[in-house]
Write an enzyme that holds these catalytic residues in place. Structure first.
Site, mmCIF file in Angstrom:
data_model
loop_
_atom_site.group_PDB
_atom_site.id
_atom_site.type_symbol
_atom_site.label_atom_id
_atom_site.label_comp_id
_atom_site.label_asym_id
_atom_site.label_seq_id
_atom_site.Cartn_x
_atom_site.Cartn_y
_atom_site.Cartn_z
ATOM 1 N N GLN A 117 -61.065 -8.424 4.900
ATOM 2 C CA GLN A 117 -62.037 -7.347 5.096
ATOM 3 C C GLN A 117 -63.079 -7.729 6.167
ATOM 4 O O GLN A 117 -64.257 -7.389 6.056
ATOM 5 C CB GLN A 117 -62.721 -7.006 3.781
ATOM 6 C CG GLN A 117 -61.915 -6.093 2.874
ATOM 7 C CD GLN A 117 -61.766 -4.688 3.438
ATOM 8 O OE1 GLN A 117 -62.590 -4.203 4.177
ATOM 9 N NE2 GLN A 117 -60.677 -4.008 3.056
ATOM 10 N N SER A 118 -62.634 -8.380 7.215
ATOM 11 C CA SER A 118 -63.527 -8.863 8.258
ATOM 12 C C SER A 118 -64.182 -7.726 9.048
ATOM 13 O O SER A 118 -63.495 -6.901 9.651
ATOM 14 C CB SER A 118 -62.755 -9.764 9.218
ATOM 15 O OG SER A 118 -63.514 -10.052 10.375
ATOM 16 N N ASN A 119 -65.514 -7.714 9.064
ATOM 17 C CA ASN A 119 -66.243 -6.781 9.920
ATOM 18 C C ASN A 119 -66.049 -7.141 11.392
ATOM 19 O O ASN A 119 -65.965 -6.262 12.260
ATOM 20 C CB ASN A 119 -67.738 -6.817 9.598
ATOM 21 C CG ASN A 119 -68.045 -6.402 8.179
ATOM 22 O OD1 ASN A 119 -67.545 -5.400 7.690
ATOM 23 N ND2 ASN A 119 -68.876 -7.188 7.503
ATOM 24 N N ALA B 49 -63.427 -8.535 12.790
ATOM 25 C CA ALA B 49 -62.105 -8.117 13.253
ATOM 26 C C ALA B 49 -62.098 -6.631 13.595
ATOM 27 O O ALA B 49 -61.549 -6.215 14.627
ATOM 28 C CB ALA B 49 -61.063 -8.424 12.175
#
Length: 334
Positions: A75-77, A79
């Site tokens: 859930q990388s912001n 990325a």
């Protein structure tokens, strides 16, 4: 300090607003609390990584890249903003995701940031927890070079001396807003993880003799590890901008008491803080970074950490899309 000497592309809506949170300030009975709205940077729903990407993507262009590689949690912001930047620059994007969260729910795997990554057309590769992520990205780069591509690797969080320039610039922007609006900032607070935001901010604050303490609320590593990581990057960044020696080890302060069970694992304090801000100020914060940072700041206000302060600023680093990835773990009380 002249940041215009560094290559930069325009990706963010700047300057981001600096807003007073009057109802939260009154509710806590503490200082005036302002929020620096870096959730409003615009790119791919916004967030702090967009400032970093303005410098990183310019470097990618200078290196004739046609595909961007980066890494993070599922859930990388970072990325999500990186693949959006790649779209805007006409490049492809490869995302390497580490499975940091055990027994993830379906929303975590398929909703929130991941859904947006897919909408933006990212090629996603999943690796196991504990993987050497730098090595994993280099493996992808070699594969792409063999296929005739020119890859450019962006570290997790965009946190190197180039990316940190975005938050050196943010510090200068914040000082300009405070001066024009008559805000006497006694403290700046934010969530700290991959180190680039805190490193850039402290370099900007120290290089301009702002005399404002900076507190990072940790979301991952223990205090000593986090502070050393930030200090190392801050020193590199200061040298890069021609301000060597402005940052001392004691300038780097991280409070890592609010991590909970680990990175990306919700806490009750985070949940309560997110709900409080939504209902007092109509503002949304994310469950991994800004929500835990907010919970830490609220608790510290109650403990008198900011006693004597008139105005404090919380840097909202964005990540609201992550709320949807944690929809089954948030308790709304309604």
């Amino acid at each position: 300090m002249l940041l215009s000497r560094f290559p930069r592309v325009s990706l963010a809506h700047l300057p981001t607003p600096l807003e007073l949170m009057p109802r939260l300030s009154e509710h806590l009975g503490g200082p005036n609390i302002y929020v620096k709205r870096d959730d409003c940077t615009g790119l791919g729903t916004g967030g702090n990584k967009t400032r970093k990407l303005e410098f990183l993507m310019a470097d990618a262009v200078a290196n004739n890249a046609d595909v961007i590689i980066t890494q993070g949690a599922v859930q990388s912001n970072h990325a999500r903003q990186t693949v959006a930047a790649a779209c805007k620059m006409g490049m492809e994007c490869e995302l390497v995701f580490e499975k940091r969260v055990e027994d993830p729910s379906d929303p975590y795997i398929n909703s929130g940031n991941v859904l947006l990554d897919r909408i933006f057309g990212a090629h996603i590769r999943d690796v196991e927890k504990g993987t050497d992520m730098d090595a994993a990205m280099e493996d992808v780069a070699e594969e792409l070079r063999s296929a005739g591509k020119t890859p450019y690797i962006i570290p997790g969080g965009g946190s190197n001396r180039i990316g940190a320039l975005g938050y050196v610039d943010c510090a200068l922007e914040l000082m300009s807003q405070a001066n024009s609006e008559g805000i006497v900032i006694d403290h700046v607070v934010h969530a700290t993880g991959s180190a680039g935001t805190q490193a850039g901010l402290i370099v900007g604050l120290k290089a301009t003799n702002a005399n404002i303490p900076l507190l990072g609320i940790g979301v991952n590593a223990p205090k000593d590890v986090q502070e050393e990581k930030v200090y190392k990057l801050a020193v590199e960044t200061a040298e890069y901008v021609g301000a060597a020696g402005v940052v001392q080890r004691e300038d780097i302060v991280a409070n890592c008491d609010y991590v909970g069970e680990g990175y990306g694992i919700p806490t009750k304090a985070m949940n309560d803080a997110v709900m409080l801000l939504a209902r007092l100020e109509g503002l949304l914060f994310d469950p991994v970074y800004s929500g835990k940072g907010l919970a830490g700041m609220i608790d510290l206000i109650g403990k008198g950490y900011f006693a004597g302060a008139r105005d404090i600023v919380f840097i909202h680093t964005g990540g609201v899309a992550g709320l949807f990835g944690y929809s089954d773990q948030l308790h709304t009380g309604s």
